[in-house]
Each structure stands twice: as structure tokens, then as C-alpha cells.
Motif scaffolding. Structure first.
Motif, PDB file in Angstrom:
ATOM      1  N   ALA A 180     -10.859  11.967  -7.420  1.00 30.28           N
ATOM      2  CA  ALA A 180      -9.836  11.084  -6.824  1.00 30.28           C
ATOM      3  C   ALA A 180      -9.428  10.008  -7.597  1.00 30.28           C
ATOM      4  N   TRP A 181      -8.057   9.638  -7.824  1.00 31.26           N
ATOM      5  CA  TRP A 181      -7.563   8.510  -8.674  1.00 31.26           C
ATOM      6  C   TRP A 181      -6.743   7.974  -7.828  1.00 31.26           C
ATOM      7  N   LEU A 182      -6.419   6.720  -8.050  1.00 33.18           N
ATOM      8  CA  LEU A 182      -5.452   5.733  -7.353  1.00 33.18           C
ATOM      9  C   LEU A 182      -4.301   5.706  -8.237  1.00 33.18           C
ATOM     10  N   THR A 212      -9.514   0.030  -1.953  1.00 32.58           N
ATOM     11  CA  THR A 212     -10.531   1.224  -1.646  1.00 32.58           C
ATOM     12  C   THR A 212     -11.541   0.992  -0.461  1.00 32.58           C
ATOM     13  N   ARG A 232      -0.839   5.628  -4.304  1.00 28.71           N
ATOM     14  CA  ARG A 232      -0.995   6.855  -4.064  1.00 28.71           C
ATOM     15  C   ARG A 232      -2.323   7.412  -4.453  1.00 28.71           C
ATOM     16  N   LYS A 233      -3.074   8.119  -3.613  1.00 29.50           N
ATOM     17  CA  LYS A 233      -4.281   8.837  -4.078  1.00 29.50           C
ATOM     18  C   LYS A 233      -3.997  10.074  -4.508  1.00 29.50           C
ATOM     19  N   THR A 243       0.766  -1.319   0.022  1.00 29.78           N
ATOM     20  CA  THR A 243      -0.304   0.090   0.184  1.00 29.78           C
ATOM     21  C   THR A 243       0.783   1.336  -0.174  1.00 29.78           C
ATOM     22  N   THR A 289      -5.473  13.653  -6.639  1.00 26.76           N
ATOM     23  CA  THR A 289      -6.855  14.421  -6.865  1.00 26.76           C
ATOM     24  C   THR A 289      -6.426  15.293  -7.983  1.00 26.76           C
TER      25      THR A 289
END
Length: 160
Positions: free
Chosen positions: A104-106, A131, A95-96, A91, A98
Motif C-alpha cells: 500500500a502506498w499513499l 495514516t 489516495r491509497k 484528505t 496498492t
């Protein structure tokens, strides 16, 4: 005289170990005291169950202390130690992000998938795990950079 000192040292060690094993959640996670419910932490259950190896009484005391104090329960929204170690996803590599429109994108590398086979089903499971939301493979968009992300956004907005 020497045997009485050895006995007292051995008794002290056994007593300290029995106290530590008899309520591991109470000592390991004091910040959890006072919780009234939630998901049970499997690591604490395993350690409390290990106290049963020393006898019925230490095991029952361990479970009783952890349940009555609420230290056996995980805090809301946090994974257990076992969940973190059994997860195939690093994890730290997710990264999240924006974008300028607030979406929001991963962001993750392609080799960060759960099964390494490269199929969307494996990535779907991985993203659902990360998520906590149900992710459909049809909603996954592969992007190389921010320009591709902006193009995907405009295409997605146009399609609606």
C-alpha cells in the motif's frame, strides 16, 4: 387575543429550541445511540456546553442525555467534525494505491503538505495524521510515477 397568540408562538419556539439544545448529540447523531465509551466528540461537548448559557438545568440535562445514551462518544476510528475542519490536509487529495505486489502506498501531491514549507518534518507529521501510524521521515520516498515506484520497491527489497 393577539398577545396570547404571540405568547404561544414564542413559547413554542423557546420549547423547540430548548429541546434541540438540551441533547444535541441525541438528535444530531441518532446512529451513535448505545455506545458505551470511546473518544468524546468535542463538537457535541461544545453544543452541550452552550446549553449552559440557557441555565444550569438545560446544560446538565444535555450532558446527562448524551452520556447516558452514548451519543457524546465518537464511533471507533472516526474523526470528529472539528478534527476534519482543523486538519490542514485535504484528505480527498490523498489516495491509497496498492501496487501489483500488494504493498500500500499513499499518493498525494507535493503541495498537499501540512505546513507548505517543503521540509520532510512537516510531511512526516502530515502522514502520521493521515495514516494514524508513526511515520519516520527517513521512510518517505518521493516518486514521480509507477516506474519510479517499481524501482523504489526493488531497491527496498534488495536492501533488506
Amino acid at each position: 387575543m393577539g398577545s396570547s397568540i404571540r405568547r404561544s408562538i414564542a413559547l413554542s419556539c423557546v420549547l423547540v429550541m430548548a429541546i434541540n439544545v438540551s441533547a444535541c448529540g441525541y438528535f444530531l447523531y441518532p446512529e451513535r445511540k448505545g455506545q458505551t465509551g470511546g473518544r468524546v466528540d468535542p463538537a457535541v461537548v461544545i453544543l452541550d456546553g452552550a446549553a449552559l448559557l440557557f441555565g444550569i438545568l438545560p446544560g446538565v440535562v444535555a450532558f446527562a442525555v448524551d452520556f447516558t445514551n452514548g451519543t457524546i462518544y465518537l464511533p471507533p476510528g472516526s474523526p470528529s467534525v472539528i478534527d476534519r475542519h482543523t486538519s490542514a490536509i485535504d484528505t480527498d487529495r490523498v489516495r491509497k494505491v496498492t501496487d501489483e505486489n500488494g504493498r500500500a502506498w499513499l499518493q498525494m501531491s507535493i503541495d498537499g503538505k501540512s505546513d507548505g514549507s517543503g521540509d520532510l518534518a512537516g510531511l512526516e507529521v502530515t502522514l502520521t495524521h493521515i495514516t494514524g501510524l508513526e511515520v519516520d521521515a527517513d521512510d518517505i520516498v518521493w516518486l514521480q510515477d509507477a516506474t519510479a515506484m517499481r524501482a523504489a520497491i526493488s531497491t527496498q527489497v534488495t536492501a533488506r
